[in-house]
Design a protein around this motif. Structure first.
Motif: not given
Length: 508
Positions: A161-162, A165, A177-179, A182, A185, A187, A190, A197, A374
């Motif tokens: 995920l990060q 982004d 989405l922000d977790l 991130k 994890c 996608i 997710n 998130g 976080d």
């Protein structure tokens, strides 16, 4: 050459010297096998044979078929060390076609499968229960395309995920989405859990942001729903069957995601409040005053902050208070956003809602404040054991469940605390103890779920049911609903090889 050993009825294939490099302390701290701790009966699946292994090695090559015990450990135990499988093999496909061939073969051989992404789930959904073959998506991490005009990103399901982004940020876009997880994890995970998130209040969950999917069915058939259009009403919206299905209906291989413009200006505030009644009044005022620029509203109680201080060595930037709110705004006009924020602060001070607060003066301070929230889950790694409950409740009862569980658990545990996404009613209840015990587990469950239902809440807000909550589905959904879920499972996965023992009760 492989050596075969049996460990509590779990078959491992080991290369000579494969115990080298295993941390003995970690072995002692592992949870018991899930099948033993939760008394699960193995399904009617075949066991892994040498001819099966030969097929996988021919298809993927030796390096992408993992069988060393030292390497298998991290795939068999979940991040929260609640559950532990005993799979003897991990497969690492790179393409949809390879996934299709694996699933087709396993379906014909009746070999059970468990799909795993970043392994950051909280309900044991991505870890095998017995000896299921693990399919890791970590090598399916290609970004396929990005349409800068429409903001549509297409990527493989194993992308972190990060990383996504960071990629779209260069084009002035943001992953909605922000977790906290991130950086780890995937996608695909997710999508499979319909993750929400911290910015759901602005962007919605995965159902709201996924435009299309590519999915492989249990028989290897590839379903192409990889639309990149916001409007496509031709027939049933099949993609929604797989969003939130936790890998039990099909394996997600590609995702088309809508990425909004990245906000040019962001403000982050950290507020201290006297009680939860004032938290709710402040929340209502936040929505009224900040409206379209409001992107996150997080809440923590004092025990959460104490836990963060003890385990992560991070302290509150404003001192100690019964409750804390973290508020983020994001927009495109700095003067407009600042004006709205100033008026909001005037109102909360006039009304006496907030005792103290601080607003980040630059990006670094904003990041430091967000890191407090976080990193809560990082502290769990320093605990003997944690029961973690992801639930949602009507706002008037949001914190009631924490008080209920504090009374229920009493002095039998170290701490009970609650924090979460106030903007969408999602709270995370954490029960921390010296070590796991069946007595404490039975004290907490199903009591907590019964109380949540009595308060008209949901026992799973954004992390799914997985293995840990599957047995409670009949408690929270009507018989007709559960039967329809079973019908869908039977149609799409008649041999029940996809992520067995998860989400829905056993199908006879």
């Amino acid at each position: 050459m492989f050596l075969k050993i049996f460990q509590n009825e779990c078959l491992y294939f080991l290369k000579p010297n494969s115990f080298k490099g295993i941390n003995k302390r970690n072995l002692r701290n592992r949870p018991d096998f899930t099948k033993n701790r939760y008394k699960v009966t193995r399904g009617n699946y075949n066991y892994l044979r040498e001819d099966h292994i030969n097929y996988f090695q021919t298809l993927l090559g030796y390096k992408r078929v993992i069988m060393d015990l030292s390497d298998l450990e991290k795939y068999n135990v979940d991040w929260y060390t609640q559950v532990r499988g005993c799979s003897s093999i991990v497969l690492k496909p790179k393409t949809t076609q390879e996934v299709s061939q694996i699933l087709s073969f396993c379906n014909n051989q009746k070999l059970a499968l468990c799909t795993q992404g970043g392994n950051t789930g909280v309900v044991g959904g991505c870890v095998p229960v017995f000896d299921e073959i693990i399919i890791s998506t970590e090598l399916m991490n290609d970004i396929i395309s990005l349409d800068e005009n429409s903001g549509v990103l297409v990527c493989q399901s194993g992308c972190i995920l990060q990383n996504l982004d960071n990629f779209v940020a260069e084009k002035g876009l943001i992953i909605p989405l922000d977790l906290g997880a991130k950086g780890t994890c995937h996608i695909g995970g997710n999508v499979s859990t319909n993750a929400g998130g911290m910015r759901l209040v602005k962007y919605g969950n995965m159902h709201a942001n996924v435009l299309g999917l590519e999915v492989v069915k249990s028989n290897g058939e590839i379903i192409d729903c990889l639309s990149t259009l916001k409007k496509d009403n031709t027939g049933y919206h099949l993609k929604h069957l797989f969003i939130g299905s936790e890998g039990t209906l099909g394996l997600v291989t590609k995702v088309a995601l809508q990425c909004p413009p990245r906000p040019k200006y962001r403000n982050v505030a950290f507020l201290g409040l006297q009680n939860f009644s004032k938290v709710l009044k402040t929340y209502k005022l936040l929505k009224e005053s900040l409206g379209e620029i409001l992107s996150a509203i997080e809440v923590m109680d004092s025990t959460t902050m104490q836990f963060i201080s003890e385990k992560n060595q991070q302290t509150s930037p404003i001192g100690e208070y019964p409750f804390y709110l973290m508020v983020e705004t994001s927009g495109s006009n700095e003067e407009h956003d600042q004006h709205k924020l100033n008026r909001f602060f005037e109102k909360i001070l006039t009304k006496g809602l907030v005792l103290n607060g601080v607003v980040a003066s630059d990006a670094k301070q904003a990041g430091d404040i967000w890191s407090i929230r976080d990193n809560v889950s990082t502290g769990y790694k320093h605990c003997g054991a944690v029961f973690y409950y992801d639930i949602s409740l009507p706002l008037q009862h949001y914190y009631t469940i924490v008080d209920i569980m504090k009374t229920r658990m009493g002095s039998k545990c170290e701490k009970v605390f609650g924090y979460g996404h106030l903007g969408d009613g999602n709270i995370h209840i954490s029960i921390v103890m010296d070590e796991y015990s069946d007595e404490l587990k039975n004290l907490a469950e199903p009591y907590i779920f019964e109380q949540v239902l009595a308060l008209n809440g949901s026992i799973s807000a954004e992390h799914g049911l997985g293995f840990m909550k599957a047995k409670y589905l009949n408690m929270v959904k009507s018989g007709n609903n559960v039967n329809l879920m079973k019908d869908l499972k039977t149609i799409l996965d008649p041999h029940m090889i996809l992520n067995p023992y998860k989400v829905i009760p056993e199908i006879k």
